[in-house]
Scaffold this active site. Structure first.
Site, mmCIF file in Angstrom:
data_model
loop_
_atom_site.group_PDB
_atom_site.id
_atom_site.type_symbol
_atom_site.label_atom_id
_atom_site.label_comp_id
_atom_site.label_asym_id
_atom_site.label_seq_id
_atom_site.Cartn_x
_atom_site.Cartn_y
_atom_site.Cartn_z
ATOM 1 N N GLU A 112 -2.650 10.427 3.435
ATOM 2 C CA GLU A 112 -3.796 10.739 4.280
ATOM 3 C C GLU A 112 -3.730 12.199 4.706
ATOM 4 O OE1 GLU A 112 -5.033 6.699 6.576
ATOM 5 O OE2 GLU A 112 -3.127 7.573 7.174
ATOM 6 N N GLU A 114 0.847 -1.191 0.000
ATOM 7 C CA GLU A 114 0.000 0.000 0.000
ATOM 8 C C GLU A 114 0.883 1.242 0.000
ATOM 9 O OE1 GLU A 114 -3.894 -0.464 2.008
ATOM 10 O OE2 GLU A 114 -3.238 1.236 3.224
ATOM 11 N N ASP A 174 0.171 5.092 0.888
ATOM 12 C CA ASP A 174 -0.880 5.905 1.503
ATOM 13 C C ASP A 174 -0.550 7.390 1.507
ATOM 14 O OD1 ASP A 174 -2.303 3.654 2.162
ATOM 15 O OD2 ASP A 174 -1.679 3.607 4.255
#
Length: 295
Positions: A111, A107, A109
């Site tokens: 955010e 993954e 990411d």
């Protein structure tokens, strides 16, 4: 037809087939959210323009929302223009990420952690590789990301992962797999975008909760571009440094000199957390990549 001609035709056909496979590996997206993505969560909280070129996600006490790409990819570059939730956004989390959705998932990411009015957003990045994470970095942006759209990009190739804001690199994760540091390089990933309630942890470690009277909370998206190798169950095509798979070419194997200057500037003036400097957390047992050069 003699054996030589038969063999030559077979060889040329084989080469043509493989070149075709490589050439179709890369996709330039349509720019229409309705064609390239599907809603994964709460369709009543997803609003798309008539032409499909802009989209919003809404978070309220009833639900958050999210969407995901129809295709999975193995290497490429993703760009998305985003305008974040304005005003009092404490406790909200907008996640924009690539994920393999496997138990040992990979993954990448990004955010965006909301904040109380007048306090800056936090951009948190993290890398999962073969199921392990704990690679968070956090920065404050040098502009207000709620006032206008800005381009947030993920470049992922055989050599490195570069996360960029308006082309400025803010996170770099090199491929040091040969030295024992995990790197996402085998599993295809889909692109997902979600807006959700993260007030248990997102703002000051969960001290600032969502104020629902300030809602609904809305984030906006437009002008995305997906230029990546579409997964065809054959990683060989996606790992090739072909003209179609431009991101795997040598000139994208490291940051340019200008990118390095920008990257150093971000780390010096805007970084607020680096897992590779958190001795209290790791007790001198840092992840292996912390010991290798950033670029």
């Amino acid at each position: 037809m003699n054996n030589f001609h038969t063999a030559l035709i077979f060889f040329l056909g084989f080469v043509s087939f493989n070149l075709f496979q490589v050439s179709v590996a890369s996709v330039v997206s349509t720019g229409d959210f309705n064609k390239d993505f599907f809603v994964i969560w709460s369709p009543t909280h997803v609003n798309t323009s008539a032409d499909g070129h802009t989209r919003t996600l809404k978070l309220d006490q009833e639900s958050g929302a999210g969407f995901a790409s129809n295709q999975k990819f193995l290497f490429g570059q993703i760009d998305m223009q985003i305008k974040l939730v304005p005003g009092h956004s404490a406790g909200t989390v907008l996640a924009y990420y690539l994920t393999s959705d496997q138990p040992n998932r990979d993954e990448i990411d990004i955010e965006f952690l909301g904040n109380i009015s007048g306090e800056p957003y936090i951009l948190q990045t993290n890398i999962y590789a073969n199921g392990s994470d704990n690679r968070e970095e956090r920065i404050h942006l040098w502009f207000d990301p709620t006032k206008d759209f800005h381009t947030y990009s993920i470049l992922w190739n055989l050599h490195q992962i570069v996360i960029m804001v308006d082309t400025i690199p803010v996170r770099l994760y090199r491929n040091h797999a040969d030295k024992g540091a995990a790197f996402p390089r085998w599993q295809p990933m889909s692109l997902k975008v979600t807006l959700w309630n993260g007030d248990e942890w997102a703002t000051r470690g969960g001290q600032d909760k969502i104020n629902w009277t300030k809602g609904p909370f809305i984030a906006s998206f437009r002008d995305y571009k997906i230029d990546a190798c579409v997964w065809k169950r054959n990683p060989r095509f996606c790992r090739a440094a072909s003209p179609a798979n431009w991101w795997n070419q040598y000139k994208f194997s490291s940051l340019t000199s200008i990118q390095r200057r920008w990257f150093k500037w971000v780390r010096k003036y805007h970084m607020i957390y680096d897992y590779c400097q958190d001795n209290e957390r790791f007790q001198n047992n840092f992840p292996r990549e912390c010991f290798f050069p950033k670029y």
